[in-house]
Motif scaffolding. Structure first.
Motif, PDB file in Angstrom:
ATOM      1  N   ILE A 173       7.184 -44.697 -16.661  1.00 26.74           N
ATOM      2  CA  ILE A 173       7.899 -43.931 -17.689  1.00 26.74           C
ATOM      3  C   ILE A 173       8.532 -44.873 -18.704  1.00 26.74           C
ATOM      4  O   ILE A 173       8.444 -44.647 -19.914  1.00 26.74           O
ATOM      5  CB  ILE A 173       8.974 -43.033 -17.055  1.00 26.74           C
ATOM      6  N   LYS A 174       9.162 -45.928 -18.225  1.00 28.45           N
ATOM      7  CA  LYS A 174       9.792 -46.871 -19.146  1.00 28.45           C
ATOM      8  C   LYS A 174       8.763 -47.518 -20.070  1.00 28.45           C
ATOM      9  O   LYS A 174       9.021 -47.676 -21.259  1.00 28.45           O
ATOM     10  CB  LYS A 174      10.572 -47.927 -18.353  1.00 28.45           C
ATOM     11  N   ARG A 175       7.604 -47.860 -19.531  1.00 27.80           N
ATOM     12  CA  ARG A 175       6.523 -48.417 -20.390  1.00 27.80           C
ATOM     13  C   ARG A 175       6.071 -47.376 -21.399  1.00 27.80           C
ATOM     14  O   ARG A 175       5.845 -47.698 -22.565  1.00 27.80           O
ATOM     15  CB  ARG A 175       5.348 -48.880 -19.527  1.00 27.80           C
ATOM     16  N   ALA A 176       5.892 -46.135 -20.968  1.00 26.29           N
ATOM     17  CA  ALA A 176       5.427 -45.080 -21.866  1.00 26.29           C
ATOM     18  C   ALA A 176       6.450 -44.840 -22.983  1.00 26.29           C
ATOM     19  O   ALA A 176       6.068 -44.661 -24.146  1.00 26.29           O
ATOM     20  CB  ALA A 176       5.189 -43.786 -21.086  1.00 26.29           C
ATOM     21  N   LYS A 177       7.719 -44.872 -22.659  1.00 30.92           N
ATOM     22  CA  LYS A 177       8.752 -44.687 -23.672  1.00 30.92           C
ATOM     23  C   LYS A 177       8.741 -45.856 -24.668  1.00 30.92           C
ATOM     24  O   LYS A 177       8.947 -45.639 -25.860  1.00 30.92           O
ATOM     25  CB  LYS A 177      10.129 -44.565 -23.021  1.00 30.92           C
ATOM     26  N   THR A 178       8.535 -47.059 -24.172  1.00 36.70           N
ATOM     27  CA  THR A 178       8.522 -48.248 -25.021  1.00 36.70           C
ATOM     28  C   THR A 178       7.348 -48.216 -25.992  1.00 36.70           C
ATOM     29  O   THR A 178       7.485 -48.563 -27.161  1.00 36.70           O
ATOM     30  CB  THR A 178       8.453 -49.521 -24.162  1.00 36.70           C
ATOM     31  N   THR A 179       6.189 -47.790 -25.511  1.00 37.75           N
ATOM     32  CA  THR A 179       5.000 -47.786 -26.372  1.00 37.75           C
ATOM     33  C   THR A 179       5.040 -46.663 -27.407  1.00 37.75           C
ATOM     34  O   THR A 179       4.326 -46.724 -28.388  1.00 37.75           O
ATOM     35  CB  THR A 179       3.704 -47.664 -25.546  1.00 37.75           C
ATOM     36  N   ARG A 180       5.908 -45.680 -27.211  1.00 33.34           N
ATOM     37  CA  ARG A 180       6.019 -44.558 -28.152  1.00 33.34           C
ATOM     38  C   ARG A 180       6.960 -44.870 -29.298  1.00 33.34           C
ATOM     39  O   ARG A 180       6.956 -44.196 -30.308  1.00 33.34           O
ATOM     40  CB  ARG A 180       6.509 -43.311 -27.430  1.00 33.34           C
ATOM     41  N   ILE A 181       7.814 -45.868 -29.128  1.00 36.98           N
ATOM     42  CA  ILE A 181       8.836 -46.166 -30.156  1.00 36.98           C
ATOM     43  C   ILE A 181       8.196 -46.802 -31.377  1.00 36.98           C
ATOM     44  O   ILE A 181       7.309 -47.530 -31.372  1.00 36.98           O
ATOM     45  CB  ILE A 181       9.923 -47.087 -29.577  1.00 36.98           C
TER      46      ILE A 181
END
Length: 181
Positions: A173-181
């Motif tokens: 989840i943290k990776r997915a949030k980072t790549t969406r920013i």
């Protein structure tokens, strides 16, 4: 768009038949969810979708699963922020990752539920955090009477994951949030 986690209660369809994670991802994508990914072959699905009530997502996934695989399976969904709080709430951080489990519940449990298990417990540590049940088996999960007592009849709909899996989903989840920013 929001990020969600879906946990399947079981990925066993019958004797010798398990859900293949690629098929699970395809089923979710056919329902309109995007960027689906799985964590190991244990029925953990992370995906993106329009913001909507969790119960609505659970119902869509359960109906889609029954259509695609011919069997009803309970599916518990959490949004990303709720999952991150769940991971931060582990009361047994000193436990061994494979021996600390959480039963993620559809309907929150009250702390008094722990009284039900007094006769089954040996040395296990138990806690209810934000309605979910945490247990540290302390290297005795295979010897405990407690596992057989953790039934849907006693607790309601839920599914168990160990701390290693919870952390893995947290990292995804943290990776997915980072790549969406």
């Amino acid at each position: 768009m929001a990020i969600y986690v879906a946990l399947l209660y079981s990925i066993v369809l019958g004797p010798g038949r398990r859900v293949v994670m690629a098929d699970l991802k395809a089923m979710a994508e056919a329902l309109g969810f995007r960027n689906t990914r799985t964590l190991v072959a244990t029925g953990n699905l992370i995906f993106e979708g329009e913001r909507q009530p969790i119960a609505s997502i659970e119902a869509k996934l359960e109906a889609g699963f029954a259509t695609a695989f011919g069997k009803h399976v309970d599916i518990i969904v959490r949004d990303a922020d709720t999952w991150l709080r769940l991971a931060e709430g582990n009361p047994f951080l000193d436990g061994i990752g494979s021996e600390v489990i959480i039963r993620v519940m559809r309907q929150p449990l009250e702390p008094q539920v722990l009284d039900i298990f007094a006769r089954y417990r040996q040395d296990e540590r138990m806690a209810v955090v934000d309605g979910d049940l945490w247990i540290d088996f302390g290297l005795k999960a295979s010897d405990t009477k407690l596992l057989s007592a953790l039934t849907t009849k006693r607790l309601g709909i839920g599914t168990m994951r160990n701390w290693n899996t919870v952390r893995g989903i947290d990292e995804m989840i943290k990776r997915a949030k980072t790549t969406r920013i």
